[in-house]
Each structure stands twice: as C-alpha cells, then as structure tokens.
Design an enzyme around this catalytic site. Structure first.
Site, mmCIF file in Angstrom:
data_model
loop_
_atom_site.group_PDB
_atom_site.id
_atom_site.type_symbol
_atom_site.label_atom_id
_atom_site.label_comp_id
_atom_site.label_asym_id
_atom_site.label_seq_id
_atom_site.Cartn_x
_atom_site.Cartn_y
_atom_site.Cartn_z
ATOM 1 N N SER A 124 0.869 -1.174 0.013
ATOM 2 C CA SER A 124 -0.023 -0.448 -0.128
ATOM 3 C C SER A 124 0.986 1.212 -0.412
ATOM 4 O O SER A 124 1.035 1.285 0.728
ATOM 5 C CB SER A 124 -1.182 0.156 1.119
ATOM 6 O OG SER A 124 -1.371 1.031 1.084
ATOM 7 N N TYR A 148 -1.536 -0.881 10.804
ATOM 8 C CA TYR A 148 -2.362 -1.124 9.851
ATOM 9 C C TYR A 148 -0.859 -1.354 8.774
ATOM 10 O O TYR A 148 -0.260 -2.395 7.952
ATOM 11 C CB TYR A 148 -2.725 -0.820 8.800
ATOM 12 C CG TYR A 148 -3.290 -1.094 7.013
ATOM 13 C CD1 TYR A 148 -3.983 -2.574 7.010
ATOM 14 C CD2 TYR A 148 -3.144 -0.117 6.419
ATOM 15 C CE1 TYR A 148 -3.547 -3.015 5.271
ATOM 16 C CE2 TYR A 148 -3.609 -0.178 4.880
ATOM 17 C CZ TYR A 148 -4.020 -1.586 4.533
ATOM 18 O OH TYR A 148 -3.902 -1.824 3.132
ATOM 19 N N LYS A 152 2.454 -3.535 6.736
ATOM 20 C CA LYS A 152 2.505 -3.523 5.171
ATOM 21 C C LYS A 152 3.739 -3.853 5.268
ATOM 22 O O LYS A 152 4.951 -3.697 4.582
ATOM 23 C CB LYS A 152 1.796 -2.682 4.334
ATOM 24 C CG LYS A 152 -0.264 -2.425 4.270
ATOM 25 C CD LYS A 152 0.179 -4.557 3.334
ATOM 26 C CE LYS A 152 -1.169 -4.597 2.932
ATOM 27 N NZ LYS A 152 -2.095 -5.604 2.626
HETATM 28 P P1 NAD Z 1 -10.583 -7.341 1.305
HETATM 29 O O1 NAD Z 1 -10.651 -6.482 3.056
HETATM 30 O O2 NAD Z 1 -12.016 -6.706 1.063
HETATM 31 O O3 NAD Z 1 -9.988 -8.052 0.871
HETATM 32 C C1 NAD Z 1 -9.124 -8.856 2.176
HETATM 33 C C2 NAD Z 1 -9.788 -10.684 1.540
HETATM 34 O O4 NAD Z 1 -8.695 -11.104 3.351
HETATM 35 C C3 NAD Z 1 -11.084 -10.613 2.575
HETATM 36 O O5 NAD Z 1 -12.157 -11.149 1.822
HETATM 37 C C4 NAD Z 1 -10.686 -11.281 4.230
HETATM 38 O O6 NAD Z 1 -12.157 -12.107 4.351
HETATM 39 C C5 NAD Z 1 -9.596 -12.008 3.331
HETATM 40 N N1 NAD Z 1 -8.601 -12.428 4.632
HETATM 41 C C6 NAD Z 1 -8.640 -12.168 5.995
HETATM 42 N N2 NAD Z 1 -7.671 -11.804 7.002
HETATM 43 C C7 NAD Z 1 -7.321 -13.680 6.503
HETATM 44 C C8 NAD Z 1 -6.804 -14.870 6.812
HETATM 45 N N3 NAD Z 1 -6.285 -14.856 7.615
HETATM 46 N N4 NAD Z 1 -6.790 -16.366 6.013
HETATM 47 C C9 NAD Z 1 -7.760 -15.772 5.231
HETATM 48 N N5 NAD Z 1 -8.116 -14.906 4.816
HETATM 49 C C10 NAD Z 1 -8.245 -13.683 4.819
HETATM 50 O O7 NAD Z 1 -9.978 -6.007 1.018
HETATM 51 P P2 NAD Z 1 -8.863 -5.648 -0.319
HETATM 52 O O8 NAD Z 1 -9.745 -3.813 -0.306
HETATM 53 O O9 NAD Z 1 -9.775 -6.100 -1.751
HETATM 54 O O10 NAD Z 1 -7.759 -5.554 0.108
HETATM 55 C C11 NAD Z 1 -6.911 -6.348 -0.508
HETATM 56 C C12 NAD Z 1 -5.576 -6.164 0.153
HETATM 57 O O11 NAD Z 1 -4.953 -4.916 -0.592
HETATM 58 C C13 NAD Z 1 -5.279 -6.303 1.313
HETATM 59 O O12 NAD Z 1 -4.428 -6.695 1.700
HETATM 60 C C14 NAD Z 1 -5.554 -4.847 1.495
HETATM 61 O O13 NAD Z 1 -4.555 -4.511 3.038
HETATM 62 C C15 NAD Z 1 -4.598 -4.129 0.477
HETATM 63 N N6 NAD Z 1 -4.267 -2.720 0.134
HETATM 64 C C16 NAD Z 1 -6.526 -2.811 0.762
HETATM 65 C C17 NAD Z 1 -6.851 -1.294 0.371
HETATM 66 C C18 NAD Z 1 -7.902 -0.413 0.151
HETATM 67 O O14 NAD Z 1 -7.939 0.477 -0.161
HETATM 68 N N7 NAD Z 1 -8.838 -1.941 -0.226
HETATM 69 C C19 NAD Z 1 -5.486 0.235 -0.476
HETATM 70 C C20 NAD Z 1 -3.370 -0.769 -0.304
HETATM 71 C C21 NAD Z 1 -3.833 -2.040 -0.336
HETATM 72 N N1 UFG Z 2 -12.464 11.483 2.758
HETATM 73 C C1 UFG Z 2 -13.819 12.677 3.429
HETATM 74 N N2 UFG Z 2 -14.600 12.206 3.768
HETATM 75 C C2 UFG Z 2 -14.577 10.358 3.981
HETATM 76 C C3 UFG Z 2 -14.476 9.511 4.033
HETATM 77 C C4 UFG Z 2 -13.058 10.372 3.559
HETATM 78 O O1 UFG Z 2 -13.370 14.061 3.418
HETATM 79 O O2 UFG Z 2 -16.126 10.415 4.047
HETATM 80 C C5 UFG Z 2 -11.250 12.443 2.721
HETATM 81 C C6 UFG Z 2 -10.182 11.374 3.638
HETATM 82 O O3 UFG Z 2 -9.427 12.923 4.288
HETATM 83 C C7 UFG Z 2 -9.117 12.089 2.051
HETATM 84 C C8 UFG Z 2 -9.034 11.392 0.913
HETATM 85 O O4 UFG Z 2 -10.840 11.649 1.420
HETATM 86 O O5 UFG Z 2 -9.154 12.859 1.600
HETATM 87 C C9 UFG Z 2 -9.435 9.942 1.023
HETATM 88 O O6 UFG Z 2 -9.844 9.237 2.255
HETATM 89 P P1 UFG Z 2 -9.699 8.030 1.676
HETATM 90 O O7 UFG Z 2 -10.274 7.053 3.524
HETATM 91 O O8 UFG Z 2 -11.249 7.067 1.122
HETATM 92 O O9 UFG Z 2 -7.869 7.649 1.622
HETATM 93 P P2 UFG Z 2 -6.649 7.181 1.857
HETATM 94 O O10 UFG Z 2 -5.901 7.830 1.170
HETATM 95 O O11 UFG Z 2 -6.537 8.421 3.442
HETATM 96 O O12 UFG Z 2 -6.348 5.721 2.731
HETATM 97 C C10 UFG Z 2 -6.723 4.753 1.726
HETATM 98 C C11 UFG Z 2 -7.352 3.400 2.341
HETATM 99 C C12 UFG Z 2 -5.499 3.152 2.941
HETATM 100 C C13 UFG Z 2 -4.682 3.444 2.126
HETATM 101 C C14 UFG Z 2 -4.302 4.365 1.229
HETATM 102 C C15 UFG Z 2 -3.459 4.187 0.081
HETATM 103 O O13 UFG Z 2 -8.241 3.476 3.537
HETATM 104 O O14 UFG Z 2 -5.943 1.586 4.059
HETATM 105 O O15 UFG Z 2 -5.727 4.777 0.855
HETATM 106 O O16 UFG Z 2 -3.853 2.525 -0.877
HETATM 107 F F1 UFG Z 2 -3.595 2.507 2.519
#
Ligand code: NAD
Ligand code: UFG
Length: 337
Positions: A124, A148, A152
């Site tokens: 991330s 969190y 990573k």
């Molecule tokens: P998500 O929660 O939709 O998917 C993650 C999946 O992993 C879920 O289905 C959950 O049930 C499963 N899981 C969690 N722990 C587990 C375990 N111990 N064993 C087996 N399954 C398990 O999240 P996502 O948004 O699809 O994210 C996928 C990956 O990408 C994550 O590692 C997350 O940290 C990373 N990531 C997500 C974002 C974002 O904004 N969505 C940004 C950066 C990185």
């Molecule tokens: N924001 C609002 N109102 C809301 C939610 C968010 O104004 O209700 C604003 C935040 O302040 C920020 C922007 O929208 O300026 C984006 O916020 P998000 O929460 O959607 O995303 P972040 O950039 O804070 O973080 C996300 C994930 C993290 C990840 C990161 C980079 O939550 O886990 O993107 O991938 F690490």
C-alpha cells in the site's frame, strides 16, 4: 499456469480473479471470509464461466494451507488476504500484527516447502513517509503512520529478506494508491462493513440515501480547493496490474516494489463533482474538521510500473464513479429482492 489467490473473495481479490481468468490463468481461491461474502466465489464462477476451486481457510492454519498446496499444486500466488482498516488497527494492533504478519509467514513457509517461489503481494501507498515529496517514488522514504501500514512495511521487509536469502524467489510488492470503483457488470464491488471509512463507498451511500451527507474532512489543506488530494485507481486497472506483475515475475528471479496508481491527483471536491455528473444531481455535503493522520496530498510516480510492467491505467474518475454507482444500485436491488 495455476495461480492461488489469497483473499480472493475480497474487493480487489475478486476483480483480480476475473482478470486472471480472462488472461488464461487457472485460478484457485482461498479466503476465510472474515471480510467478504460466501456468495462471491459462486458469483466469480458464474462471471467467468469456470468452476473456480474455493477453499474457506485461514492462512494461519498451516495444515489447511499445506493440503491446498498438495491438492492444487499452484505455480504462483497473489497474496491479498489481510485486514485493512486503519482505525481498527490503531485500536487492535496485536490482532492486525497477528493476522497480517502470521498469515504471510505461514504462507511463505508453505510455499517454500511446496517449492513455489512466485509471489505478488498487496502492499500500500500507506508505507510512505507522509513528509515525502510528491509524486511518491518507490525510493521515497518509508515510515508508515499506523499499525495497519506497519504490517505492510514489515511484510515488505520480510519479503526482501526472503529473496536476499534465496534468490530463487521472485517477488513483487505492489503499492496500491486509492482503489475505487467496481466491475462494470455490477456483479462485484466493495462492500464495507458498517460506516465506510473511505471516500468512494461513503459517497455511494450518500448518493443512495443510506447516509444523509458527506463529511469532507478538511477544507484548509494547501491544495487548490483546500480538500485532500489522492490518486484514485479503478479496481479493474489495479487487477490488470497484478496480471502484468505475474508475467514479469515468471521472466526472472527478483524482488521489486512497484507503485500502482495513475499519477494524477484528484481532490475530494473533484471526486464529488465527478460523482454528481454520473448521478445528474447534487450530493449533500458538509465541511468538517480534518481527520487526524490524513496527508494533504498523495499521488504516485508511475514510471516504474510503466517501464517494468508495461501497464497503464485506462479508466478515469468518472468511470470509477459510474461503476461504483452501478454496484451500489445493484446492492440496493438485492436487498429489496
Ligand atoms: P478485503 O477485505 O475486501 O479483502 C481481503 C480478504 O482477505 C477478505 O476477503 C478477507 O476475508 C480475507 N482475509 C483476511 N484475513 C485472512 C486470513 N487470515 N486468511 C484468509 N483470508 C483472510 O480488502 P481489499 O480491499 O480487497 O484488500 C486486499 C488487499 O489489498 C489487503 O491486503 C489490503 O491491505 C490491500 N490494500 C487495500 C487497499 C484498499 O484501499 N482497498 C489499499 C492498499 C492495499
Ligand atoms: N474523506 C472525506 N470524507 C470521508 C472519507 C474520506 O473527506 O468520509 C477524504 C480524506 O480526508 C482523504 C480522501 O477523502 O482526503 C481519501 O480518503 P480515504 O479514506 O478514501 O483514503 P486514504 O487515502 O485516507 O487511505 C486509503 C486506505 C488506506 C490506504 C491508502 C493508500 O484507507 O488503507 O488509501 O492506498 F493505505
């Protein structure tokens, strides 16, 4: 080539599964469903026209994982399983370290035993130091600001050490920026539990009338309109980036960290405007205090992804809003059925 997708029932995992099948890979899913729906594996089989093997298992369950490797004999792994809620990780740091780190360690050990050394890992942009200059390059300073993010950061270090010790490994850590949107079919998308933390799912719920108004966290940032700027990337473009990463991995043994973003910043108000254009009506909003811990601006330098993966996102914020809205409406229709 057969790929095991951990977290395959989740938001990004499900889109990645569809993209992999379309690119000709055999795909196996493992997920403990701790943050996803038991219906998703069947939806994916129906979308792809393939009976996709799905194992409901926790990655920390070594014996279950060993059985899956013995039965399926995958050639590589895309590891997306993990927990991702920043606020929850601040309240429950040990649970986050336990789940994200232990599941990755167990996976790496089982992969080694099974002689499978191709891995794409979901990292991330949250690993970057908030004080780093924009755009964020893979070489920018690393200093995650919450538990969190530190999971990573630590996993990336663990992966590099694993490769340093045994250069037969081929590992790519993909640093996602802000994944958004849904599959254009409206059949898979993001389904947050409770009140969404992230902007796009919150906007969708305001658009659908589930929430009254959007709270814009801060209007006094040093940005053109005062609201936070992020690099939103369509989840289907992100999924395609995983397929490209696998192709690069199978070419050579290496460890790489690669940004997956668009390289363009969009402010909160610009995203709201794009959503309003899709809806054809205004979205109610209120300016409130900054959210603690938020950076003013975050966007990717994408040169490495373009050069190494020969990959570029194809969709813009309007596509993300359109697809997120279609998915939201689909969810509402299912509730009424
Ligand atoms: P998500 O929660 O939709 O998917 C993650 C999946 O992993 C879920 O289905 C959950 O049930 C499963 N899981 C969690 N722990 C587990 C375990 N111990 N064993 C087996 N399954 C398990 O999240 P996502 O948004 O699809 O994210 C996928 C990956 O990408 C994550 O590692 C997350 O940290 C990373 N990531 C997500 C974002 C974002 O904004 N969505 C940004 C950066 C990185
Ligand atoms: N924001 C609002 N109102 C809301 C939610 C968010 O104004 O209700 C604003 C935040 O302040 C920020 C922007 O929208 O300026 C984006 O916020 P998000 O929460 O959607 O995303 P972040 O950039 O804070 O973080 C996300 C994930 C993290 C990840 C990161 C980079 O939550 O886990 O993107 O991938 F690490």
């Amino acid at each position: 080539m057969k790929i095991l997708v951990t977290g395959g029932a989740g938001y990004i995992g499900s889109h990645t599964v569809v993209e992999l099948v379309h690119a000709g890979y055999d795909v196996v899913l493992v997920d403990n469903l701790s943050n996803s729906s038991p219906k998703t594996p069947d939806v994916l089989s129906s979308m792809t026209g393939r009976a996709l093997p799905f194992y409901e298992a926790d990655l920390r369950d070594r014996e279950a994982l060993q059985r899956i490797f013995r039965t399926e004999k995958p050639d590589g792994v895309i590891h997306l399983a993990g927990w991702k809620a920043v606020g929850e990780s601040v309240k429950l740091p040990l649970s986050y370290y336990q789940n994200n780190l232990m599941s990755t360690i167990t996976l790496l050990e089982v992969m080694e035993e099974a002689d499978v050394r191709n891995l794409v890992f979901s990292s991330s942009a949250t690993v970057y130091d908030q004080a780093a200059a924009m755009p964020l390059k893979e070489t920018s300073g690393i200093e995650a600001g919450n538990p969190y993010g530190r999971t990573k950061e630590f996993i990336e270090k663990m992966l590099r050490d694993t490769w340093e010790a045994d250069k037969e490994w081929s590992i790519v850590s993909l640093r996602y920026f802000n994944p958004a949107g849904a599959h254009p079919s409206g059949r898979i998308g993001e389904k947050p539990n409770g009140i969404p933390n992230n902007l796009m799912p919150y906007l969708s719920q305001v658009a659908a009338g589930v929430r009254e108004e959007l709270h814009v966290f801060g209007s006094d940032y040093p940005t053109p309109d005062g609201t936070g700027v992020r690099d939103y990337i369509h989840v289907c473009d992100l999924a395609a980036g995983h397929v490209r990463a696998l192709e690069v991995l199978s070419d050579s043994c290496r460890y790489e960290e690669i940004n997956l973003g668009t390289g363009a910043g969009t402010s909160v108000l610009e995203l709201v405007q794009a959503y309003e254009q899709v809806l054809g009506r205004p979205i109610p909003l209120k300016m409130v205090e900054r959210r603690p811990g938020d950076a003013a601006v975050s966007f990717a330098d994408t040169h490495k992804a373009v050069a190494l993966l020969q990959w570029k996102p194809e969709r813009g914020v309007q596509d993300m809003c359109r697809d997120a809205w279609r998915w939201e409406q689909q969810q509402a229709a299912e509730v009424l059925q």
